[in-house]
Design a protein around this motif. Structure first.
Motif, PDB file in Angstrom:
ATOM      1  N   LEU A   1       0.860  -1.176   0.000  1.00  0.00           N
ATOM      2  CA  LEU A   1       0.000   0.000   0.000  1.00  0.00           C
ATOM      3  C   LEU A   1       0.900   1.230   0.000  1.00  0.00           C
ATOM      4  CD1 LEU A   1      -2.801   1.295   0.189  1.00  0.00           C
ATOM      5  CD2 LEU A   1      -2.526   1.254   2.676  1.00  0.00           C
ATOM      6  N   ASP A   2       0.745   2.070  -1.007  1.00  0.00           N
ATOM      7  CA  ASP A   2       1.502   3.319  -1.092  1.00  0.00           C
ATOM      8  C   ASP A   2       0.764   4.356  -0.246  1.00  0.00           C
ATOM      9  OD1 ASP A   2       2.650   5.763  -1.752  1.00  0.00           O
ATOM     10  OD2 ASP A   2       2.840   5.280  -3.884  1.00  0.00           O
ATOM     11  N   ILE A   3       1.291   4.629   0.941  1.00  0.00           N
ATOM     12  CA  ILE A   3       0.587   5.541   1.846  1.00  0.00           C
ATOM     13  C   ILE A   3       0.741   7.003   1.437  1.00  0.00           C
ATOM     14  CG2 ILE A   3       0.582   3.955   3.790  1.00  0.00           C
ATOM     15  CD1 ILE A   3       2.931   5.536   4.982  1.00  0.00           C
ATOM     16  N   SER A   4       1.614   7.283   0.473  1.00  0.00           N
ATOM     17  CA  SER A   4       1.718   8.663  -0.009  1.00  0.00           C
ATOM     18  C   SER A   4       0.555   8.995  -0.939  1.00  0.00           C
ATOM     19  CB  SER A   4       3.058   8.908  -0.702  1.00  0.00           C
ATOM     20  OG  SER A   4       3.159   8.178  -1.909  1.00  0.00           O
ATOM     21  N   THR A   5      -0.061   7.972  -1.517  1.00  0.00           N
ATOM     22  CA  THR A   5      -1.216   8.189  -2.396  1.00  0.00           C
ATOM     23  C   THR A   5      -2.495   7.590  -1.819  1.00  0.00           C
ATOM     24  OG1 THR A   5      -0.873   6.126  -3.617  1.00  0.00           O
ATOM     25  CG2 THR A   5       0.262   8.108  -4.451  1.00  0.00           C
ATOM     26  N   GLY A   6      -2.346   6.705  -0.834  1.00  0.00           N
ATOM     27  CA  GLY A   6      -3.503   6.017  -0.274  1.00  0.00           C
ATOM     28  C   GLY A   6      -4.022   4.916  -1.180  1.00  0.00           C
ATOM     29  N   LYS A   7      -3.182   4.457  -2.117  1.00  0.00           N
ATOM     30  CA  LYS A   7      -3.602   3.447  -3.089  1.00  0.00           C
ATOM     31  C   LYS A   7      -2.639   2.266  -3.078  1.00  0.00           C
ATOM     32  CE  LYS A   7      -5.600   6.886  -6.180  1.00  0.00           C
ATOM     33  NZ  LYS A   7      -5.531   7.482  -7.513  1.00  0.00           N
TER      34      LYS A   7
ATOM     35  N   SER B   1      12.667   8.424  -5.003  1.00  0.00           N
ATOM     36  CA  SER B   1      12.561   7.556  -3.832  1.00  0.00           C
ATOM     37  C   SER B   1      13.937   7.303  -3.233  1.00  0.00           C
ATOM     38  CB  SER B   1      11.922   6.222  -4.226  1.00  0.00           C
ATOM     39  OG  SER B   1      11.984   5.312  -3.153  1.00  0.00           O
ATOM     40  N   PHE B   2      13.961   7.136  -1.952  1.00  0.00           N
ATOM     41  CA  PHE B   2      15.199   6.846  -1.220  1.00  0.00           C
ATOM     42  C   PHE B   2      15.578   5.367  -1.313  1.00  0.00           C
ATOM     43  CE2 PHE B   2      17.364   6.095   2.943  1.00  0.00           C
ATOM     44  CZ  PHE B   2      18.490   6.868   2.708  1.00  0.00           C
ATOM     45  N   TYR B   3      14.583   4.497  -1.461  1.00  0.00           N
ATOM     46  CA  TYR B   3      14.808   3.049  -1.439  1.00  0.00           C
ATOM     47  C   TYR B   3      14.668   2.435  -2.832  1.00  0.00           C
ATOM     48  CZ  TYR B   3      14.009   3.742   3.518  1.00  0.00           C
ATOM     49  OH  TYR B   3      14.074   4.198   4.799  1.00  0.00           O
ATOM     50  N   PRO B   4      15.757   1.848  -3.391  1.00  0.00           N
ATOM     51  CA  PRO B   4      15.624   1.147  -4.666  1.00  0.00           C
ATOM     52  C   PRO B   4      14.923  -0.200  -4.482  1.00  0.00           C
ATOM     53  CG  PRO B   4      17.901   1.079  -3.915  1.00  0.00           C
ATOM     54  CD  PRO B   4      17.146   1.939  -2.945  1.00  0.00           C
ATOM     55  N   PHE B   5      15.086  -0.802  -3.309  1.00  0.00           N
ATOM     56  CA  PHE B   5      14.391  -2.042  -2.971  1.00  0.00           C
ATOM     57  C   PHE B   5      14.281  -2.133  -1.455  1.00  0.00           C
ATOM     58  CE2 PHE B   5      18.882  -3.111  -3.345  1.00  0.00           C
ATOM     59  CZ  PHE B   5      19.131  -3.828  -2.183  1.00  0.00           C
ATOM     60  N   ILE B   6      13.363  -3.004  -1.017  1.00  0.00           N
ATOM     61  CA  ILE B   6      13.127  -3.193   0.411  1.00  0.00           C
ATOM     62  C   ILE B   6      13.175  -4.687   0.690  1.00  0.00           C
ATOM     63  CG2 ILE B   6      11.410  -2.984   2.263  1.00  0.00           C
ATOM     64  CD1 ILE B   6      10.356  -0.509   0.612  1.00  0.00           C
ATOM     65  N   GLU B   7      13.983  -5.090   1.656  1.00  0.00           N
ATOM     66  CA  GLU B   7      14.072  -6.494   2.043  1.00  0.00           C
ATOM     67  C   GLU B   7      13.392  -6.695   3.396  1.00  0.00           C
ATOM     68  OE1 GLU B   7      18.201  -7.890  -0.074  1.00  0.00           O
ATOM     69  OE2 GLU B   7      18.304  -7.205   1.991  1.00  0.00           O
ATOM     70  N   VAL B   8      12.554  -7.728   3.443  1.00  0.00           N
ATOM     71  CA  VAL B   8      11.890  -8.086   4.689  1.00  0.00           C
ATOM     72  C   VAL B   8      12.219  -9.547   4.964  1.00  0.00           C
ATOM     73  CG1 VAL B   8       9.690  -8.317   5.903  1.00  0.00           C
ATOM     74  CG2 VAL B   8      10.018  -6.448   4.254  1.00  0.00           C
ATOM     75  N   VAL B   9      12.909  -9.774   6.071  1.00  0.00           N
ATOM     76  CA  VAL B   9      13.296 -11.133   6.476  1.00  0.00           C
ATOM     77  C   VAL B   9      12.377 -11.550   7.618  1.00  0.00           C
ATOM     78  CG1 VAL B   9      15.162 -12.575   7.370  1.00  0.00           C
ATOM     79  CG2 VAL B   9      15.683 -10.716   5.762  1.00  0.00           C
TER      80      VAL B   9
ATOM     81  N   TYR C   1       0.738 -17.057   6.303  1.00  0.00           N
ATOM     82  CA  TYR C   1       1.474 -15.839   6.659  1.00  0.00           C
ATOM     83  C   TYR C   1       1.191 -14.775   5.600  1.00  0.00           C
ATOM     84  CZ  TYR C   1       4.177 -18.289  10.195  1.00  0.00           C
ATOM     85  OH  TYR C   1       4.559 -18.983  11.320  1.00  0.00           O
ATOM     86  N   HIS C   2       0.900 -13.575   6.058  1.00  0.00           N
ATOM     87  CA  HIS C   2       0.707 -12.434   5.170  1.00  0.00           C
ATOM     88  C   HIS C   2       1.719 -11.376   5.594  1.00  0.00           C
ATOM     89  CE1 HIS C   2      -1.359  -9.756   2.448  1.00  0.00           C
ATOM     90  NE2 HIS C   2      -1.492  -8.850   3.402  1.00  0.00           N
ATOM     91  N   VAL C   3       2.612 -10.994   4.666  1.00  0.00           N
ATOM     92  CA  VAL C   3       3.685 -10.045   4.978  1.00  0.00           C
ATOM     93  C   VAL C   3       3.541  -8.841   4.054  1.00  0.00           C
ATOM     94  CG1 VAL C   3       6.174  -9.718   5.197  1.00  0.00           C
ATOM     95  CG2 VAL C   3       5.179 -11.962   5.674  1.00  0.00           C
ATOM     96  N   PRO C   4       2.796  -7.821   4.490  1.00  0.00           N
ATOM     97  CA  PRO C   4       2.597  -6.623   3.686  1.00  0.00           C
ATOM     98  C   PRO C   4       3.590  -5.522   4.044  1.00  0.00           C
ATOM     99  CG  PRO C   4       1.049  -6.636   5.475  1.00  0.00           C
ATOM    100  CD  PRO C   4       1.887  -7.877   5.625  1.00  0.00           C
ATOM    101  N   ILE C   5       3.687  -4.538   3.151  1.00  0.00           N
ATOM    102  CA  ILE C   5       4.413  -3.315   3.487  1.00  0.00           C
ATOM    103  C   ILE C   5       3.530  -2.118   3.177  1.00  0.00           C
ATOM    104  CG2 ILE C   5       6.727  -4.286   3.163  1.00  0.00           C
ATOM    105  CD1 ILE C   5       6.920  -2.744   0.514  1.00  0.00           C
ATOM    106  N   THR C   6       3.685  -1.094   3.988  1.00  0.00           N
ATOM    107  CA  THR C   6       3.152   0.220   3.655  1.00  0.00           C
ATOM    108  C   THR C   6       4.361   1.016   3.193  1.00  0.00           C
ATOM    109  OG1 THR C   6       3.346   0.943   5.952  1.00  0.00           O
ATOM    110  CG2 THR C   6       1.198   0.125   5.231  1.00  0.00           C
ATOM    111  N   LEU C   7       4.184   1.803   2.164  1.00  0.00           N
ATOM    112  CA  LEU C   7       5.302   2.381   1.438  1.00  0.00           C
ATOM    113  C   LEU C   7       5.085   3.860   1.174  1.00  0.00           C
ATOM    114  CD1 LEU C   7       7.833   1.795  -0.416  1.00  0.00           C
ATOM    115  CD2 LEU C   7       6.181   1.249  -2.208  1.00  0.00           C
ATOM    116  N   SER C   8       6.164   4.606   1.241  1.00  0.00           N
ATOM    117  CA  SER C   8       6.184   5.986   0.762  1.00  0.00           C
ATOM    118  C   SER C   8       7.577   6.200   0.167  1.00  0.00           C
ATOM    119  CB  SER C   8       5.900   6.979   1.893  1.00  0.00           C
ATOM    120  OG  SER C   8       7.019   7.118   2.732  1.00  0.00           O
TER     121      SER C   8
END
Length: 133
Positions: free
Chosen positions: A29-35, A99-107, A116-123
């Motif tokens: 979910l892109d929280i900068s747009t709410g979409k 954007s500051f992040y070219p990619f995001i890693e979640v371990v 398991y559901h592993v979401p991210i909120t993003l800006s």
């Protein structure tokens, strides 16, 4: 009446459990747009705990709702340490947003056969993750 309600509840639960064919899902979910963030490639890797190396298991692209519903089919699923890599650079370029992040890693660690559901909120300059359902 109570028995009927419990029977219906159990039937609904069993139907949901039978419908669950994959152990892992994700959402952006892109929280900068709410979409939602569609079109983002997400890689799934599993760690070989003895060698401390990563093996690519799958790579998918988020749908129009920013979701990937079908990582880790249950015959392949299992306990272990996993990594989701969200390749967000292309998404932000398509939005014409720096954007500051070219990619995001979640371990994270899977300890049982549950879903398991592993979401991210993003800006563009931040993100957050959690274990969803």
């Amino acid at each position: 009446m109570k028995k009927l309600f419990l029977s219906l509840l159990l039937s609904a639960y069993c139907a949901m459990a039978q419908a669950q064919t994959h152990q892992l899902s994700s959402h952006i979910l892109d929280i900068s747009t709410g979409k939602p963030a569609p079109g983002v490639t997400v890689k799934l890797e599993k760690q070989d705990e003895q060698r401390k190396t990563w093996s690519l298991l799958d790579s998918k692209v988020t749908d129009e709702n920013g979701r990937i519903k079908d990582f880790l089919p249950y015959p392949q699923a299992g306990k272990g340490i996993y990594r989701l890599t969200f390749l967000v650079s292309g998404y932000f370029k398509a939005q014409r947003t720096e954007s500051f992040y070219p990619f995001i890693e979640v371990v994270f660690q899977i300890r049982d056969n549950a879903h398991y559901h592993v979401p991210i909120t993003l800006s563009p300059y931040g993100y957050s993750t959690y274990r969803g359902n």
